[in-house]
Design an enzyme around this catalytic site. Structure first.
Site, short mmCIF file in Angstrom:
data_model
loop_
_atom_site.label_atom_id
_atom_site.label_comp_id
_atom_site.label_asym_id
_atom_site.label_seq_id
_atom_site.Cartn_x
_atom_site.Cartn_y
_atom_site.Cartn_z
N LYS A 163 53.90 53.62 55.76
CA LYS A 163 54.44 54.35 55.41
C LYS A 163 54.97 55.43 55.99
O LYS A 163 54.50 55.07 57.41
CB LYS A 163 53.31 55.18 54.93
CG LYS A 163 53.70 56.91 54.12
CD LYS A 163 52.59 57.48 52.75
CE LYS A 163 52.46 58.67 52.63
NZ LYS A 163 52.07 59.50 52.18
N LYS B 17 54.17 71.78 48.01
CA LYS B 17 52.85 71.72 47.46
C LYS B 17 53.07 73.03 48.05
O LYS B 17 54.05 74.05 48.58
CB LYS B 17 52.74 70.77 49.52
CG LYS B 17 52.78 69.18 49.28
CD LYS B 17 52.34 68.95 50.34
CE LYS B 17 51.80 67.35 50.79
NZ LYS B 17 51.20 66.61 49.73
N ARG C 28 53.21 56.20 47.61
CA ARG C 28 53.24 54.78 46.44
C ARG C 28 54.12 54.50 46.57
O ARG C 28 54.89 53.17 46.58
CB ARG C 28 51.56 54.35 45.66
CG ARG C 28 52.26 55.49 44.78
CD ARG C 28 50.81 56.42 44.00
NE ARG C 28 50.53 57.34 44.63
CZ ARG C 28 48.94 57.59 44.16
NH1 ARG C 28 48.76 57.75 43.08
NH2 ARG C 28 48.51 58.45 44.72
N1 BES Z 1 50.99 63.15 52.04
C1 BES Z 1 49.99 62.87 51.18
C2 BES Z 1 48.59 62.92 51.62
C3 BES Z 1 47.59 63.91 51.91
C4 BES Z 1 47.39 65.00 51.95
C5 BES Z 1 47.93 62.97 53.96
C6 BES Z 1 46.48 65.54 52.80
C7 BES Z 1 47.15 63.96 54.33
C8 BES Z 1 46.31 65.35 54.03
C9 BES Z 1 50.89 62.27 49.33
O1 BES Z 1 51.70 62.10 49.82
C10 BES Z 1 50.17 62.98 48.77
O2 BES Z 1 51.07 63.76 48.40
N2 BES Z 1 49.45 62.84 47.62
C11 BES Z 1 48.81 63.40 46.60
C12 BES Z 1 48.59 62.57 45.69
C13 BES Z 1 48.46 63.45 43.97
C14 BES Z 1 49.24 63.82 43.55
C15 BES Z 1 47.91 61.90 43.06
C16 BES Z 1 47.30 64.46 46.18
O3 BES Z 1 46.25 63.39 47.39
O4 BES Z 1 47.52 65.39 46.21
ZN ZN Z 2 52.66 62.07 51.18
MN MN Z 3 52.98 63.69 48.81
#
Ligand code: BES
Ligand code: ZN
Ligand code: MN
Length: 506
Positions: free
Chosen positions: A273, A285, A359
């Site tokens: 990724k 975010k 994903r």
């Molecule tokens: N890159 C983030 C996941 C992440 C979070 C990595 C904190 C490192 C530290 C990923 O793209 C993401 O935002 N995932 C979301 C998924 C959710 C929307 C289902 C998450 O984990 O909040």
């Molecule tokens: Zn991410």
């Molecule tokens: Mn994300």
């Protein structure tokens, strides 16, 4: 940096800081290592008089004649491990630098019960070099700060019979540490400097150095070719996305040996990724700590570092690195919640949250991997915040569809201390939860439960028939507090693990 390996005694090398290890005792260290130091009464008295006990990474710096000596604790004899040796070397090298030395002499702690000397020498080299790592290229350093640099590391084995193995191990450790440092540099680099194009250039640079094949598909082509997963995420970004394919294959073995060797070369597809910055997109975010989302390409960095180390060490496996690199941005052209993408596989995905972008880009990497008919496919991704909650920063989340591969990864994790912990992939975590009303799949479940696993179940829909493992490195790719050989910031997780996994050619 030059690492020299010599046989003899630390005390006889009068260059820079001399280091000894010490096993922990109740009141004093129980034993000084290497064993030859036990005959040095003056040293023993100095250490005993200092109140030092030998707890892991405890240090004492002592003047001995015209020399400075550093003793580093290794903990209890029964608990000695390769990891303790790695940490001891990191602590020693960092302390030497902090104290203003430019050279350091370290013993290779040899404890036969822990394995071959090569492994201990490798751990020492890795620990020292990774401990010295820092990301300072964006700072204007003063003359004084610039001179604070270790220029020479000498590793010492007591027995000359161990010298060959130690040299071998130290070389391997150095190659691996340099590859981890490359990954760390890319991850620590801010997103305005480490763009998808920069990742592609890095891949091309590695390709040129080792004569590997490298193919980069830029955004406009990805659109034409139907890479709907990465395009959906990338369409809101200004820096053009890059799909990077880097292929390493070992030189053919000399004829004659070939037949006896029997087994064909295994092929690993490594998918990374490479979100160079994850704002979340339209599902943006919160501001707090958003700057950390530059590390959302740690999977991609691990793939590049691994291939570089594999090519240098001439590993006997074929490796295909497949990286989807793009920013995830909100903008007038960004994808919106509810949009439906057609991924490269043909499967459609309803994007119910633009922040579940990892994903989406990985669907195209995983599908693309199939054309190489890999024996094993492993993806690395900072995929879910849920993984940070579940496992914290000590364990990588491991999921997949292949018992044997998972077991081998677990073992490699223990050996490298890049430990992984397996999560279940029962069918109840997939199925209806990731089905969409209007498309084949949805990119988030509506319960939000078991987020790490449901993300993996989503990926599983794109691996069809491949032997696959998924490594969620969200919690382990970045370190908030420094450890002996992991400074604050990028860890470079995955490189050491994958090299350990693949080095035997299995
Ligand atoms: N890159 C983030 C996941 C992440 C979070 C990595 C904190 C490192 C530290 C990923 O793209 C993401 O935002 N995932 C979301 C998924 C959710 C929307 C289902 C998450 O984990 O909040
Ligand atoms: Zn991410
Ligand atoms: Mn994300």
């Amino acid at each position: 940096m030059r690492i020299t390996v010599r046989a003899g005694q630390v005390g006889h090398i009068r260059q820079g800081l001399q280091v000894y290890g010490a096993l922990e005792g109740d009141r004093h260290p129980e034993r000084l290592l290497p064993a030859s130091s036990a005959r040095d009464q003056q040293l023993k008295q100095l250490v005993t008089g200092s109140g030092f006990r030998g707890a892991p990474n405890e240090i004492v710096l002592l003047p001995k004649g015209t020399q400075w000596v550093l003793v580093v604790g290794l903990g209890k004899a029964k608990e000695l491990s390769i990891e303790k040796i790695r940490q001891c070397a990191g602590t020693a090298a960092r302390t030497a630098r902090a104290q203003g030395f430019t050279a350091v002499t370290l013993p290779v702690i040899v404890e036969r019960g822990l394995g071959p000397v090569e492994v201990m020498a490798q751990a020492s080299a890795e620990g020292a070099l990774l401990g010295l790592y820092r990301y300072d290229k964006l700072k204007q350093l003063s003359k004084h700060e610039q001179s604070r640099r270790i220029e020479a590391i000498t590793l010492v084995v007591e027995q000359s019979g161990d010298l060959g193995a130690a040299k071998h191990g130290a070389h391997k450790g150095q190659v691996i540490a340099e590859a981890v440092s490359l990954a760390r540099d890319l991850i620590n680099g801010p997103s305005n400097l480490v763009t998808p194009t920069v990742l592609a250039d890095e891949a091309r640079k590695i390709a040129k150095q080792f004569r590997l094949k490298c193919t980069v598909i830029p955004f406009a082509r990805l659109k034409q070719l139907g890479f709907g997963g990465i395009v959906g995420v990338a369409q809101g970004a200004s820096h053009p996305a890059q799909f990077i394919v880097l292929e390493y294959k070992p030189a053919p073995r000399p004829a004659g040996r070939n037949r006896r060797g029997g087994r064909a070369t295994k092929t690993y597809a490594l998918c990374g990724k490479g979100i160079t910055f994850d704002t979340g997109g339209i599902n943006i975010k919160p501001s707090a700590k958003m700057e950390l989302m530059k590390y959302d390409m740690a999977g991609a960095a691990a793939v590049l570092g691994t291939i570089k180390a594999a090519a240098t060490l001439k590993l006997p496996v074929r490796i295909i690195g497949i990286i989807a690199a793009t920013d995830n941005m909100p903008s007038g052209s960004a994808q919106k919640p509810g949009d439906v993408l057609t991924t490269l596989s043909g499967k459609t995905v309803e994007v119910l949250n633009t922040d579940a972008e990892g994903r989406l880009v990985l669907t195209d990497c995983l599908h693309y991997a199939k054309r190489f008919k890999p024996d094993y496919t492993i993806d690395l991704a900072t995929l879910t915040g849920a993984c940070v909650i579940a496992l914290g920063s000590e364990a990588v989340g491991l999921m997949g569809n292949d018992e044997k591969l998972a077991e081998r990864i677990t073992k490699a994790g223990e050996q490298t201390h890049e430990r992984v912990w397996r999560l279940p992939m029962w069918e109840e975590y997939g199925g209806q939860l990731i089905k969409s009303d209007i498309a084949d799949l949805r990119n988030v479940t509506n319960t939000g439960e078991a987020g790490t696993i449901t993300a993996a179940k989503f990926l599983e829909a794109f691996v069809e028939g491949m032997h696959w493992a998924h490594l969620d490195i969200a919690g382990t790719a970045w370190s908030d507090k420094p450890k002996p050989y992991i400074p604050k910031g990028a860890v470079g997780i995955g490189v050491r693990l994958l090299i350990e996994l693949m080095e035997k050619g299995k």
